[in-house]
Design a protein around this motif. Structure first.
Motif, mmCIF file in Angstrom:
data_model
loop_
_atom_site.group_PDB
_atom_site.id
_atom_site.type_symbol
_atom_site.label_atom_id
_atom_site.label_comp_id
_atom_site.label_asym_id
_atom_site.label_seq_id
_atom_site.Cartn_x
_atom_site.Cartn_y
_atom_site.Cartn_z
ATOM 1 N N ILE A 189 62.363 33.777 25.247
ATOM 2 C CA ILE A 189 61.988 35.100 24.739
ATOM 3 C C ILE A 189 60.471 35.244 24.717
ATOM 4 O O ILE A 189 59.921 36.268 25.140
ATOM 5 N N ARG A 190 59.787 34.213 24.236
ATOM 6 C CA ARG A 190 58.323 34.258 24.208
ATOM 7 C C ARG A 190 57.757 34.434 25.613
ATOM 8 O O ARG A 190 56.857 35.254 25.839
ATOM 9 N N ASN A 191 58.261 33.675 26.562
ATOM 10 C CA ASN A 191 57.758 33.764 27.936
ATOM 11 C C ASN A 191 58.021 35.140 28.540
ATOM 12 O O ASN A 191 57.191 35.658 29.293
ATOM 13 N N THR A 192 59.156 35.734 28.207
ATOM 14 C CA THR A 192 59.474 37.075 28.706
ATOM 15 C C THR A 192 58.468 38.090 28.176
ATOM 16 O O THR A 192 57.991 38.969 28.907
ATOM 17 N N ILE A 193 58.114 37.973 26.897
ATOM 18 C CA ILE A 193 57.119 38.865 26.291
ATOM 19 C C ILE A 193 55.758 38.661 26.943
ATOM 20 O O ILE A 193 55.028 39.621 27.213
ATOM 21 N N VAL A 194 55.398 37.410 27.213
ATOM 22 C CA VAL A 194 54.128 37.103 27.875
ATOM 23 C C VAL A 194 54.092 37.721 29.265
ATOM 24 O O VAL A 194 53.104 38.346 29.664
ATOM 25 N N ILE A 195 55.180 37.571 30.022
ATOM 26 C CA ILE A 195 55.256 38.132 31.381
ATOM 27 C C ILE A 195 55.073 39.646 31.349
ATOM 28 O O ILE A 195 54.302 40.216 32.134
ATOM 29 N N ALA A 196 55.786 40.302 30.441
ATOM 30 C CA ALA A 196 55.712 41.765 30.360
ATOM 31 C C ALA A 196 54.309 42.219 29.951
ATOM 32 O O ALA A 196 53.778 43.190 30.506
ATOM 33 N N THR A 197 53.695 41.521 28.997
ATOM 34 C CA THR A 197 52.352 41.890 28.547
ATOM 35 C C THR A 197 51.332 41.725 29.666
ATOM 36 O O THR A 197 50.486 42.597 29.896
ATOM 37 N N LEU A 198 51.409 40.614 30.383
ATOM 38 C CA LEU A 198 50.507 40.388 31.512
ATOM 39 C C LEU A 198 50.710 41.448 32.594
ATOM 40 O O LEU A 198 49.756 41.876 33.251
ATOM 41 N N SER A 199 51.954 41.886 32.780
ATOM 42 C CA SER A 199 52.248 42.915 33.787
ATOM 43 C C SER A 199 51.592 44.240 33.423
ATOM 44 O O SER A 199 51.085 44.956 34.298
ATOM 45 N N VAL A 200 51.585 44.579 32.124
ATOM 46 C CA VAL A 200 50.936 45.821 31.691
ATOM 47 C C VAL A 200 49.431 45.735 31.932
ATOM 48 O O VAL A 200 48.813 46.679 32.434
ATOM 49 N N PHE A 201 48.832 44.599 31.592
ATOM 50 C CA PHE A 201 47.408 44.423 31.879
ATOM 51 C C PHE A 201 47.141 44.538 33.379
ATOM 52 O O PHE A 201 46.141 45.130 33.800
ATOM 53 N N THR A 202 48.028 43.984 34.193
ATOM 54 C CA THR A 202 47.881 44.078 35.646
ATOM 55 C C THR A 202 47.856 45.526 36.098
ATOM 56 O O THR A 202 47.042 45.920 36.946
ATOM 57 N N ALA A 203 48.732 46.346 35.514
ATOM 58 C CA ALA A 203 48.774 47.763 35.872
ATOM 59 C C ALA A 203 47.452 48.453 35.555
ATOM 60 O O ALA A 203 46.970 49.291 36.329
ATOM 61 N N TYR A 204 46.853 48.104 34.429
ATOM 62 C CA TYR A 204 45.582 48.730 34.048
ATOM 63 C C TYR A 204 44.446 48.255 34.941
ATOM 64 O O TYR A 204 43.567 49.038 35.319
ATOM 65 N N PHE A 205 44.442 46.984 35.320
ATOM 66 C CA PHE A 205 43.403 46.492 36.225
ATOM 67 C C PHE A 205 43.542 47.140 37.599
ATOM 68 O O PHE A 205 42.548 47.465 38.255
ATOM 69 N N GLN A 206 44.786 47.346 38.049
ATOM 70 C CA GLN A 206 44.997 48.034 39.316
ATOM 71 C C GLN A 206 44.498 49.467 39.244
ATOM 72 O O GLN A 206 43.894 49.980 40.193
ATOM 73 N N LEU A 265 42.073 50.596 37.357
ATOM 74 C CA LEU A 265 40.616 50.563 37.392
ATOM 75 C C LEU A 265 40.102 50.309 38.806
ATOM 76 O O LEU A 265 39.115 50.922 39.236
ATOM 77 N N ALA A 266 40.761 49.413 39.543
ATOM 78 C CA ALA A 266 40.343 49.135 40.914
ATOM 79 C C ALA A 266 40.462 50.386 41.780
ATOM 80 O O ALA A 266 39.560 50.697 42.581
ATOM 81 N N ARG A 267 41.557 51.133 41.615
ATOM 82 C CA ARG A 267 41.733 52.372 42.385
ATOM 83 C C ARG A 267 40.685 53.400 42.003
ATOM 84 O O ARG A 267 40.177 54.136 42.850
ATOM 85 N N ARG A 268 40.342 53.444 40.718
ATOM 86 C CA ARG A 268 39.335 54.403 40.254
ATOM 87 C C ARG A 268 37.978 54.112 40.889
ATOM 88 O O ARG A 268 37.282 55.020 41.360
ATOM 89 N N TYR A 269 37.603 52.845 40.940
ATOM 90 C CA TYR A 269 36.320 52.473 41.545
ATOM 91 C C TYR A 269 36.343 52.686 43.058
ATOM 92 O O TYR A 269 35.326 53.063 43.653
ATOM 93 N N LEU A 270 37.496 52.467 43.678
ATOM 94 C CA LEU A 270 37.609 52.724 45.114
ATOM 95 C C LEU A 270 37.410 54.206 45.403
ATOM 96 O O LEU A 270 36.665 54.578 46.326
#
Length: 250
Positions: free
Chosen positions: A217-234, A236-241
């Motif tokens: 359960i903990r690992n699933t929460i970690v995966i989902a949280t990291l995925s949300v951060f990934t979406a935000y970094f993507q 930002l990258a598109r915005r700068y592009l």
């Protein structure tokens, strides 16, 4: 004109209200959220003055504790979550092909349950970091037998609420001093450590230390949280592009 955009944490609170697990009814929650988005300057301002998406109007008008949502309504509701990209075509592909075994048929006649909708919101977040084969394996772990909600590793709405809260807590740490590196040498490993530690802390409130499912359960929460951060970094990258291309064309 005010437009509604919700954080994942706010959407999670709405899902809990729809399930009858929150402190407020869905209508009361939406009204409180509107007052919050309105800056609290005039909490008695007529609610009808808001530019309300039709899906919220439907929720406000429903006099039932047994909510079900069509795919169109799920797309409309999911599209209110900030930094998401819900399309009807994509979700139709998910339920008919990509994650068909995990979602199964609509549980409310021709409409999907709140738990099924939460799984689709989870998939929207996971797909920024994982391929669908990996997503299927993770969903199989979460829901186990899709026909039996009582054998879930963790309830989908509870999972969505937990990682949404975790993301919001970490995202609010604007000052560098509030993001301790601890024993970690690099920011990425420090971030991983903080997400893991906070996920452990959050699930310890409702899962016993000796529960064999705790680590999964903990690992699933970690995966989902990291995925949300990934979406935000993507994002930002598109915005700068976009900005870079625009400047080159001036």
């Amino acid at each position: 004109m005010e437009l509604f955009q919700m954080t994942r944490r706010e959407m999670a609170d709405l899902l809990l209200a729809l399930k009858g697990s929150g402190p407020m009814t869905p209508a009361a929650f939406l009204q409180a959220l509107w007052a919050k988005k309105n800056g609290g300057k005039d909490p008695h301002r007529p609610f009808a003055a808001a530019v309300m998406p039709p899906i919220f109007t439907k929720i406000l008008k429903k006099n039932t504790d047994d909510f079900g949502f069509s795919l169109n309504e799920i797309v409309a509701l999911g599209s209110q979550i900030e930094n998401t990209n819900f399309t009807l075509t994509a979700i139709q592909n998910w339920v008919k092909r990509d994650i068909k075994e995990m979602i199964v048929a609509p549980e409310k006649g021709k409409k999907y349950s709140i738990d099924q909708m939460a799984l689709l919101f989870l998939v929207e977040d996971l797909k920024t970091a994982l391929d669908f084969d990996s997503i299927r394996k993770l969903l199989q772990l979460i829901v186990n037998d899709p026909e039996d909600e009582h054998d879930d590793l963790i309830n989908p709405v509870q999972l969505y609420a937990t990682y949404s809260q975790l993301f919001e807590e970490l995202n609010s740490m604007r000052e560098v001093g509030r993001f301790p590196a601890g024993k970690h040498e690099h920011m990425i490993s420090a971030m991983e450590g903080m997400i893991t530690e906070k996920a452990e802390e959050m699930i310890s409130k409702y899962i016993s230390p000796d529960d064999p499912k705790k680590e999964a359960i903990r690992n699933t929460i970690v995966i989902a949280t990291l995925s949300v951060f990934t979406a935000y970094f993507q994002m930002l990258a598109r915005r700068y592009l976009t900005a870079t291309i625009f400047l080159q064309n001036m």
